[in-house]
Design an enzyme around this catalytic site. Structure first.
Site, PDB file in Angstrom:
ATOM      1  N   GLY A   1       0.823  -1.203   0.000  1.00  0.00           N
ATOM      2  CA  GLY A   1       0.000   0.000   0.000  1.00  0.00           C
ATOM      3  C   GLY A   1       0.854   1.248   0.000  1.00  0.00           C
ATOM      4  O   GLY A   1       0.378   2.329   0.364  1.00  0.00           O
ATOM      5  N   SER A   2       2.131   1.089  -0.390  1.00  0.00           N
ATOM      6  CA  SER A   2       3.022   2.239  -0.511  1.00  0.00           C
ATOM      7  C   SER A   2       3.119   3.051   0.766  1.00  0.00           C
ATOM      8  O   SER A   2       3.241   4.273   0.727  1.00  0.00           O
ATOM      9  CB  SER A   2       2.559   3.142  -1.674  1.00  0.00           C
ATOM     10  OG  SER A   2       2.459   2.388  -2.853  1.00  0.00           O
TER      11      SER A   2
ATOM     12  N   TYR B   1      -5.566  -8.508   1.460  1.00  0.00           N
ATOM     13  CA  TYR B   1      -4.460  -9.049   2.252  1.00  0.00           C
ATOM     14  C   TYR B   1      -4.886 -10.177   3.164  1.00  0.00           C
ATOM     15  O   TYR B   1      -4.115 -11.099   3.442  1.00  0.00           O
ATOM     16  CB  TYR B   1      -3.732  -7.926   3.001  1.00  0.00           C
ATOM     17  CG  TYR B   1      -2.935  -7.088   2.033  1.00  0.00           C
ATOM     18  CD1 TYR B   1      -3.257  -5.755   1.773  1.00  0.00           C
ATOM     19  CD2 TYR B   1      -1.891  -7.663   1.313  1.00  0.00           C
ATOM     20  CE1 TYR B   1      -2.548  -5.025   0.838  1.00  0.00           C
ATOM     21  CE2 TYR B   1      -1.179  -6.933   0.369  1.00  0.00           C
ATOM     22  CZ  TYR B   1      -1.505  -5.621   0.132  1.00  0.00           C
ATOM     23  OH  TYR B   1      -0.817  -4.897  -0.794  1.00  0.00           O
TER      24      TYR B   1
ATOM     25  N   SER C   1       5.354  -4.733  -1.831  1.00  0.00           N
ATOM     26  CA  SER C   1       5.432  -3.270  -1.981  1.00  0.00           C
ATOM     27  C   SER C   1       6.085  -2.654  -0.736  1.00  0.00           C
ATOM     28  O   SER C   1       7.197  -3.063  -0.358  1.00  0.00           O
ATOM     29  CB  SER C   1       4.026  -2.732  -2.269  1.00  0.00           C
ATOM     30  OG  SER C   1       3.927  -1.342  -2.138  1.00  0.00           O
TER      31      SER C   1
ATOM     32  N   PHE D   1      -0.463   0.933 -14.760  1.00  0.00           N
ATOM     33  CA  PHE D   1      -1.144   1.322 -13.528  1.00  0.00           C
ATOM     34  C   PHE D   1      -0.377   2.303 -12.649  1.00  0.00           C
ATOM     35  O   PHE D   1      -0.968   2.952 -11.812  1.00  0.00           O
ATOM     36  CB  PHE D   1      -1.513   0.107 -12.645  1.00  0.00           C
ATOM     37  CG  PHE D   1      -2.243  -0.995 -13.354  1.00  0.00           C
ATOM     38  CD1 PHE D   1      -1.637  -2.221 -13.595  1.00  0.00           C
ATOM     39  CD2 PHE D   1      -3.551  -0.812 -13.786  1.00  0.00           C
ATOM     40  CE1 PHE D   1      -2.324  -3.237 -14.251  1.00  0.00           C
ATOM     41  CE2 PHE D   1      -4.250  -1.833 -14.438  1.00  0.00           C
ATOM     42  CZ  PHE D   1      -3.629  -3.048 -14.668  1.00  0.00           C
TER      43      PHE D   1
ATOM     44  N   GLY E   1       0.712  -6.369  -8.310  1.00  0.00           N
ATOM     45  CA  GLY E   1      -0.492  -7.021  -7.799  1.00  0.00           C
ATOM     46  C   GLY E   1      -0.796  -8.391  -8.386  1.00  0.00           C
ATOM     47  O   GLY E   1      -1.868  -8.934  -8.166  1.00  0.00           O
TER      48      GLY E   1
END
Lengths: 516, 390
Positions: free
Chosen positions: B101-102, B113, B177, B224, B306
């Site tokens: 989720g950065s 998740y 991520s 994306f 993803g």
């Protein structure tokens, strides 16, 4: 802008070339993989949804100001229904429709992966942190829970003498844990409830004097945000439903102190275009000693309404049970717009007895016949109405552990204890009572959706504005750890990721045989 | 090969929603983010052989984690007392998972998740601990790392997580991520402490740096993700005034440290060939190798970000198999794997610089010559190590 009406399904509009289902074909399946991610999209609509997402992206890329409009001003509803969410965003935009380039999609080749959508409908349970103490403390806590469950099991199997001796053992174990917090406190209440069930089944239900009830209710209201959340979420939805109407009538299924209504009266006073004529019908138990408590509350609310120039009329309906109320007592006038407000009341109608059947159905029936603009339902998000005692006991142990845990943050000791007694009464009713005496028959949102849907109601979605308001109010007034979540158009309030109460809004489906 | 339609919808939906949440002034629309995020509650009733429950690791920071365990053989519902029952078999890997989720989006109880962690349990016969770490921009560096460290200490000190064989907790750190970035940093912290981490699993880990790499320029906005949004998340996470060469972002960059001689765990790093930050991820793997550390690099040519969220593509299964191998103490196959990947990787990299993706739409992807390479790699994996993986 009122709550989004889910019966208008934008997703059902067909786009040329797509093979959406039409009458005669078997029902569509929901894409199982997206369902696992929390989104409900029909397999036959995947392509359309993708096209709309692409269109939305094009607009957002070309007009960045639109993005902030969508984020800040637009109200979002039910993100699980991806098709309608995207459509609502597209309709919010001020850009003219940008036709998708047909060649972009022509070579699309996808793998439609459907598997039986597996929806978690099992009772939600969450783990409570065992009291962080010494190792001995931890072991005692574990042992306590073990014996507690064994005792519940023996009650379940009808082995009452075994249960009785286990209760003695439990009371001994209680002395070796901290009874003021954590597992010790919760276990204490459940042991108490079990012992009432085993030793004094006739007098099991705690005698409830209306006055005591009112005091405990008040402290529960203060010590934790569950009732406040119910009230302000309901008021927000009712306010929106009343928008543009001049004659409005709120029917409150459990007036108590009328704590919910001052805020609504004030909001109506301030609404653009001026306040409507507000009628409030408050239902409550008859007062024992001759004085009319319903009327007193009505008078106080009238006082407040007068002070803010809202034309107001109050009517009290005394009934000890909701199913004793007959619609004619409510005196609904055909010209007015009706809001029904039920905060933790409907579950009490789920018990049944051979002669009367289950009161919930006739009650839902007459509610529907009132043709209300909105029915606000707030219920405990728990599965305490399961037929097997042991299942109810286990579920209740998890649920009330979480609730007690959330209370621990509240500092005022006396108020906290009174709030706990309020909760204890619920626990006793769930654990000790059977038949019609067991009124705390909580059911989760999933079941209420089925029940209300089947009774001719359609869901009105609570949106991001209500969500934001609830979150902000919680941040201001409550300890950290409470969280509001969106659940397919409904809002839940929970503690540490376990939802504990759920608020949903409904309206009567259009009646094809309406008698006007 | 194409992106499956439902994957495209899922990732596009995130992309568009996230666009609305990031404000140009660096603030984040948290209320709308929480409203839109699809969450699921924990469920102590086993579903497909896995049950879950939430624990509070640190009340002070409201640090929650969700624990996922394999259900008992009879599939019965564990009672409250059984939730923390000691783990059964000789050796049970415990995977501490940090969701992606950065650094700003998602939670441990986000549906995507929750689903992924459940798959990891089944796949690896492991206990998974998914950490609900604090997020940016409200809680910048180093909050997420501090929470990860708290979770590691907590896991390490649970008697019920100790493997009966040696009474030690067999810990792996994993994440996608930003979660991958957190796993690296928590492992770093663990080194000094004496808590043993047996391995790191990094899926599309989030790294970066000041310079613009070739992959960033080539893939900006193509699949994306844009450079602009990457920059926004780093500004939201890193301390104010710091740039992307801060070691949290660029561990082997100009301000980074060498891990030579450091007892850092072995790593499994999955890199998606259509991820614009792949050059940083490859540089990370290089940095580990330069320090003499064991790295198992999985380069998935045609994967987008993803890809591991939905089990509808080959990359998903490949990675799950790899992770399963990695956490079973099958050292032999891991070493062989590392040996296998490198020659394929150098063969493939020649193809990447072709402008194969310049005109690709988000959906259409060109046939990759390296597809054959990828498939061969997969077969090799199945044979080595002696176990049939799929």
């Amino acid at each position: 802008m009122g709550p989004y009406d889910s019966s208008v399904s934008a997703g059902s509009s067909s786009s040329s070339g797509s093979s959406s289902s039409c009458s005669g074909k078997p029902a569509d399946t929901i894409d199982g993989l997206l369902a696992g991610a929390g989104y409900r999209v029909r397999s036959s609509e995947l392509r359309q949804v993708a096209q709309r997402l692409a269109r939305l992206e094009t607009v957002m890329v070309n007009a960045p100001t639109e993005v902030s409009h969508l984020a800040n001003d637009a109200v979002h509803y039910n993100p699980s229904d991806l098709a309608s969410w995207v459509d609502s965003l597209l309709s919010e935009l001020h850009q003219p429709e940008i036709a998708p380039d047909p060649s972009t999609f022509s070579d699309l080749n996808y793998i439609a992966h459907t598997q039986a959508g597996h929806v978690l409908v099992n009772p939600m349970v969450s783990h409570r942190e065992l009291s962080a103490g010494t190792e001995i403390e931890e072991d005692s806590g574990i042992r306590l829970v073990h014996v507690l469950m064994t005792c519940a099991e023996s009650v379940h199997r009808g082995e009452l003498s075994l249960a009785a001796s286990l209760i003695e053992e439990l009371q001994g174990l209680l002395t070796s844990v901290d009874g003021e917090r954590g597992i010790g406190k919760v276990a204490g209440y459940f042991i108490d409830a079990l012992s009432r069930r085993v030793f004094a089944p006739q007098g099991a239900s705690l005698a409830d004097s209306a006055f005591e009830n009112a005091v405990l209710y008040h402290h529960f209201y203060e010590a934790c945000p569950y009732l406040k959340f119910a009230h302000f979420t309901a008021n927000q939805a009712i306010l929106e439903a009343f928008s543009g109407h001049d004659c409005v009538h709120v029917i409150d299924f459990n007036l108590m102190h009328g704590l919910q209504w001052p805020a609504l009266i004030q909001a109506l006073a301030l609404r653009p275009g001026g306040p409507p004529l507000l009628r409030l019908t408050g239902i409550g138990p008859p007062s024992p000693d001759g004085h009319d408590s319903l009327r007193e509350i009505g008078l106080r609310l009238a006082e407040l309404a007068r002070s803010v120039n809202v034309r107001f009329a109050f009517r009290g309906v005394a009934a000890s049970r909701l199913d004793d109320v007959k619609p004619w007592m409510l005196q609904v006038n055909p010209k007015e717009v009706v809001a029904v407000n039920s905060i933790m009341q409907l579950h009490k109608l789920l018990g049944s007895d051979p002669s009367r059947g289950s009161p919930i159905d006739p009650v839902l029936g007459w509610i529907r016949n009132l043709n209300p603009k909105i029915v606000m339902v707030v219920e405990q998000e728990a599965n305490h109405n399961q037929p097997e005692f042991l299942d109810r006991f286990t579920e209740a142990l998890h649920y009330y552990s979480t609730m007690f845990d959330s209370l621990e943050a509240y500092s005022a000791q006396l108020e906290k204890s009174l709030a706990e007694i309020y909760i204890q009464r619920e626990i006793c009713n769930v654990v000790c009572c059977e038949g019609l005496a067991r009124v705390e028959r909580h059911e989760p949102l999933v079941k209420w959706r089925d029940r209300l849907g089947g009774a001719g109601f359609t869901s009105l979605h609570l949106g991001s504005n209500a969500f934001k308001q609830a979150s902000m109010l919680l941040a201001l007034f409550s300890a950290e750890g409470y969280c509001v979540e969106e659940n397919e158009g409904c809002l839940t309030l929970g503690w540490h990721s376990r939802p504990l109460i759920a608020a949903s809004a409904w309206q009567a489906m259009p009646n094809i045989h309406s008698h006007e | 090969m194409v992106v499956p339609l439902n994957t495209w919808i899922l990732i596009s939906n995130f992309k568009l929603a996230y666009n609305m949440l990031r404000r140009p002034d660096g603030t984040f629309n948290r209320h709308l983010a929480e409203f839109l995020d699809r969450k699921v509650p924990a469920n102590a009733n086993p579903v497909d052989g896995v049950f879950s429950f939430d624990v509070v690791i640190d009340r002070g920071t409201s640090l929650l984690s969700r624990i996922y365990r394999p259900a008992s053989a009879d599939g019965g519902v564990p009672s409250i007392a059984d939730l923390e029952k000691p783990v059964g078999s000789d050796i049970v890997p415990v995977i501490i998972f940090f969701h992606g989720g950065s650094f700003a989006h998602s939670s441990a109880n986000s549906a995507i998740y929750d689903t992924l962690c459940r798959r990891l349990v089944g796949n690896c016969n492991a206990v998974v601990v998914s950490v609900n770490y604090r997020r940016a921009p409200e809680d910048r560096y180093p909050c997420a790392y501090i929470d990860g460290w708290a979770a590691l200490k907590w896991v390490n000190s649970r008697p019920w997580l100790q493997s009966p064989k040696d009474s030690k907790v067999h810990i792996y750190l994993a994440g996608d991520s930003s979660g991958g970035n957190i796993a690296h940093n928590v492992a770093l912290r663990a080194v000094e402490s004496g808590i043993e981490v047996l391995g790191n699993v990094l899926l599309n880990p989030m790294f970066g740096g000041e310079t613009r790499t070739e992959s960033e320029k080539r893939l900006d906005g193509k699949y994306f993700v844009t450079l602009q949004d990457r920059d926004w998340y780093w500004r939201a996470f890193l301390p104010e005034g710091e740039d992307r060469d801060h070691p949290a972002c660029n561990p082997f960059g100009p301000k980074g440290i060498s891990l030579e001689g450091v007892k850092f765990p072995r790593s499994l790093v999955a890199v998606a060939g259509l991820d614009l930050v792949q050059d940083w991820q490859l540089a990370y793997a290089e940095g580990l190798k330069r320090a003499g550390l064991e790295v198992n690099l999985l380069y998935l040519e045609k994967a987008t970000i993803g890809f591991y969220l939905l089990p509808n593509n080959d990359h998903f299964y490949t990675v799950m198999d790899e992770i399963s191998n990695f956490v079973s103490s099958n050292l032999c196959s891991v070493l062989l794997l590392g040996f296998l990947v490198l020659p394929f990787l150098s063969a493939a990299s020649g193809n990447l610089s072709k402008g194969a993706f310049e005109t690709a739409s988000d959906w259409e992807m060109c046939e990759m010559i390296a597809a054959g390479v990828f498939y061969a790699l997969h077969c090799q994996i199945s044979v080595k190590g002696g176990a049939i993986l799929r």
